[in-house]
Design a protein around this motif. Structure first.
Motif: not given
Length: 179
Positions: A38-43, A47-51, A80-81, A88-92
């Motif tokens: 779940x490392x992509x998500x704010x929950x 820590x989590x990946x952001x774009x 946040x994604x 990731x590019x789309x999220x950014x």
């Protein structure tokens, strides 16, 4: 595992870090994604990946910064994604369009420009940073997430933004000079 998680792993595995510090962050991000499905998500409280993306206008040598409402700092657009994000590019790009109000933004290049790990009130952000180019005649519009939104000349950014934004702009300027 989500499509976005798989994309993030692929992006980070393929990305050639420009220096040792960025390589260490790349390895940390990959380890984080391996440890946290779940490392992509704010929950993800660990820590989590952001774009994010710095919106630039190379012909006018300026960058668009947002005065973040919660952090009260001049920053690049991003965050946040979301569940609908598949890359990731789309999220950014999505975050940049939402926060700048500019339609027709385009990536300077398909891969990230830099990585930046920083603490926020919600958790550690493992930010994957892109460069986005504003179309000619772009008109910005402030979002609810910002206190202000303003174009700064490249030489003005150091006076208002922190070292992470300055480093991101420096990498983008190097890329646009070599293009």
């Amino acid at each position: 595992m989500s499509l976005l998680h798989a994309d993030a792993v692929g992006v980070l595995e393929r990305w050639s870090a420009p220096d040792e510090g960025q390589e260490r962050l790349r390895e940390e991000y990959l380890a984080h994604l391996a440890a946290y499905p779940d490392g992509m998500w704010k929950a993800c409280a660990d820590g989590h990946i952001t774009a994010s993306a710095l919106v630039v206008d190379p012909p006018r040598e300026r960058a668009l910064l947002t005065l973040h409402a919660k952090l009260r700092m001049w920053l690049q657009t991003g965050g946040h994604c979301e569940p609908q994000d598949t890359t990731l590019a789309g999220a950014a790009l999505r975050e940049s369009a939402e926060e700048s109000g500019i339609a027709g933004l385009g990536l300077l290049r398909p891969e990230p420009v830099a990585l930046d790990r920083h603490r926020t009130p919600c958790a550690w952000h493992l930010d994957v940073q892109y460069a986005v180019v504003a179309p000619e005649g772009a008109i910005e519009a402030i979002s609810d997430e910002s206190l202000d939104l303003r174009w700064f000349g490249y030489d003005e950014v150091a006076a208002v933004a922190d070292s992470s934004v300055q480093a991101l702009l420096g990498r983008i300027r190097a890329l646009t000079r070599s293009a």
